[in-house]
Enzyme design. Structure first.
Site, PDB file in Angstrom:
ATOM      1  N   ALA A 142       5.406  11.431  13.021  1.00  0.00           N
ATOM      2  CA  ALA A 142       4.898  12.514  12.070  1.00  0.00           C
ATOM      3  C   ALA A 142       4.092  11.731  11.083  1.00  0.00           C
ATOM      4  O   ALA A 142       3.117  12.428  10.597  1.00  0.00           O
ATOM      5  CB  ALA A 142       6.073  12.967  11.204  1.00  0.00           C
TER       6      ALA A 142
ATOM      7  N   TYR B  61       7.758   8.039  12.509  1.00  0.00           N
ATOM      8  CA  TYR B  61       6.584   7.189  12.723  1.00  0.00           C
ATOM      9  C   TYR B  61       5.456   8.264  13.363  1.00  0.00           C
ATOM     10  O   TYR B  61       4.412   8.301  12.701  1.00  0.00           O
ATOM     11  CB  TYR B  61       6.709   6.180  13.834  1.00  0.00           C
ATOM     12  CG  TYR B  61       5.588   5.223  14.116  1.00  0.00           C
ATOM     13  CD1 TYR B  61       5.327   4.202  13.178  1.00  0.00           C
ATOM     14  CD2 TYR B  61       4.791   5.350  15.377  1.00  0.00           C
ATOM     15  CE1 TYR B  61       4.067   3.533  13.556  1.00  0.00           C
ATOM     16  CE2 TYR B  61       3.859   4.753  15.562  1.00  0.00           C
ATOM     17  CZ  TYR B  61       3.588   3.432  14.858  1.00  0.00           C
ATOM     18  OH  TYR B  61       2.255   2.964  15.236  1.00  0.00           O
TER      19      TYR B  61
ATOM     20  N   LYS C 229       1.999   9.346  11.187  1.00  0.00           N
ATOM     21  CA  LYS C 229       0.501   9.005  12.117  1.00  0.00           C
ATOM     22  C   LYS C 229      -0.246  10.326  12.023  1.00  0.00           C
ATOM     23  O   LYS C 229      -1.289  10.309  11.974  1.00  0.00           O
ATOM     24  CB  LYS C 229       0.650   8.185  13.432  1.00  0.00           C
ATOM     25  CG  LYS C 229       1.155   7.008  13.477  1.00  0.00           C
ATOM     26  CD  LYS C 229       0.289   5.892  12.426  1.00  0.00           C
ATOM     27  CE  LYS C 229       0.358   4.257  12.758  1.00  0.00           C
ATOM     28  NZ  LYS C 229      -0.373   3.674  11.836  1.00  0.00           N
TER      29      LYS C 229
ATOM     30  N   SER D  44      -2.020   5.686  16.398  1.00  0.00           N
ATOM     31  CA  SER D  44      -1.271   5.189  17.407  1.00  0.00           C
ATOM     32  C   SER D  44      -0.958   6.495  18.479  1.00  0.00           C
ATOM     33  O   SER D  44      -1.156   7.609  18.239  1.00  0.00           O
ATOM     34  CB  SER D  44       0.216   5.077  16.995  1.00  0.00           C
ATOM     35  OG  SER D  44       0.990   5.140  18.163  1.00  0.00           O
TER      36      SER D  44
ATOM     37  N   ASN E 140      -5.143   0.060   8.253  1.00  0.00           N
ATOM     38  CA  ASN E 140      -4.375  -0.316   9.232  1.00  0.00           C
ATOM     39  C   ASN E 140      -2.801  -0.602   8.876  1.00  0.00           C
ATOM     40  O   ASN E 140      -1.927  -0.634   9.928  1.00  0.00           O
ATOM     41  CB  ASN E 140      -5.096  -1.791   9.622  1.00  0.00           C
ATOM     42  CG  ASN E 140      -4.239  -2.622  10.751  1.00  0.00           C
ATOM     43  OD1 ASN E 140      -3.990  -2.441  11.892  1.00  0.00           O
ATOM     44  ND2 ASN E 140      -3.726  -3.639  10.060  1.00  0.00           N
TER      45      ASN E 140
ATOM     46  N   VAL F  86       0.797  -1.194  -0.225  1.00  0.00           N
ATOM     47  CA  VAL F  86      -0.044  -0.187  -0.120  1.00  0.00           C
ATOM     48  C   VAL F  86       0.828   1.164   0.018  1.00  0.00           C
ATOM     49  O   VAL F  86       0.122   2.449  -0.175  1.00  0.00           O
ATOM     50  CB  VAL F  86      -1.013   0.139   1.115  1.00  0.00           C
ATOM     51  CG1 VAL F  86      -1.985  -1.010   1.117  1.00  0.00           C
ATOM     52  CG2 VAL F  86      -0.264   0.015   2.436  1.00  0.00           C
TER      53      VAL F  86
END
Ligand code: NAP
Length: 255
Positions: A162, A160, A164, A147, A91, A65
């Site tokens: 940033a 990570y 999310k 998260s 997800n 993805v």
């Protein structure tokens, strides 16, 4: 009768961990499901056979993805497989430790791009492809698996967090844009959940010797979160019980 009878879902990263539990829970409530995976075909086939045992339809589709053309193909093939998609769960993801250099001062631009592509660009691409046909359904739901990192911004994981945070920005915007089309857009923000990703991350950071379960005693309620804790929240958000809920972020972290 299940709460999601007749619904048709696409769950990215549905082969393992949190995504697998979401697939199982949505199918248990009556939804047919497209299970996307990246490399672990065996795991995808296993959860697909569980869904079929529940009497629901399961399609597995391999796609990275984080690659725009792959995400577009996934969307097109998912719609073709089930006729339409009225639940999209974004997800699939990777941790900052998966690329090996989690600190801001060490992460390269390529590391940052990989995290953004896996979480933010992928979610945006799938919303862009899936939401227009969702408007034809009586109801649509988009759920972003974010998260707690997107609000806590702890050390070792700036790329990570940033990514999310960008994913959440897409969700909050989309919620307002699509409310008039009865499309609900919500965010579920897990804490530490017992999965392969979490296991790898805490080992990389040297927080455990052998197993993530060493952290159970210092976790809220004396246990780690389970993938089923997240799946329950996703199923609720897609149900009639949440028909007046959109634009919300549920933290599922025991705190
Ligand atoms: P996991 O156990 O590592 O499973 C990741 C899933 O995503 C697998 O199904 C994997 O497919 C798939 N995937 C990874 N990269 C992909 C890509 N580029 N294209 C398509 N599929 C891809 O991870 P998890 O812990 O369940 O995490 C699921 C989500 O929850 C992630 O977005 C993660 O950031 C978030 N989250 C997790 C925790 C935690 O503590 N576990 C906490 C907060 C948020 P394969 O099976 O084919 O490899």
């Amino acid at each position: 009768m299940g709460e999601l009878d007749g619904r048709k879902a696409l769950v990215t990263g549905g082969s393992r961990g949190i995504g697998r539990a979401i697939v199982y829970r949505l199918a248990s409530e009556g939804a047919d499901v497209v299970i996307n995976y990246h490399s672990n075909q065996k795991a995808a086939e296993e959860i697909a056979s569980e869904v079929i045992k529940l009497g629901r339809k399961a399609e597995i589709i391999m796609a990275d993805v984080s690659d725009q053309s792959e995400a577009e193909r996934l969307a097109t093939e998912s719609i073709a497989a089930l006729g339409n998609i009225d639940i999209l769960v974004n997800n699939a993801g990777i941790g900052a430790t998966a690329v090996g250099r989690p600190n801001v001062a060490t992460a390269t631009p390529d590391d940052f791009y990989r995290l953004m592509a896996a979480h933010a660009f992928a979610s945006h691409d799938l919303c862009r492809m899936i939401v227009p046909q969702m408007r034809e359904s009586t109801r649509g739901d988009v759920v972003m698996i974010s998260s707690i990192a997107a609000q806590s911004f702890g050390p070792t994981g700036g790329t990570y967090s940033a990514a999310k945070a960008a994913m959440e920005a897409v969700a909050y915007t989309l919620a307002k844009e699509e409310r008039a089309n009865n499309i609900h857009v919500n965010i579920v923000a897990p804490g530490l959940i017992e999965t392969d990703m979490a296991e790898d991350m805490v080992k990389f950071l040297g927080r455990v010797k052998d197993s993530i379960n060493e952290l159970a005693n210092e976790s809220p309620f004396g246990r780690l979160g389970y993938p089923e804790d997240i799946a329950g929240s996703v199923a609720f958000l897609c149900s009639e019980r949440a028909s007046y809920i959109t634009n919300q972020r549920i933290t599922v972290a025991g705190s």
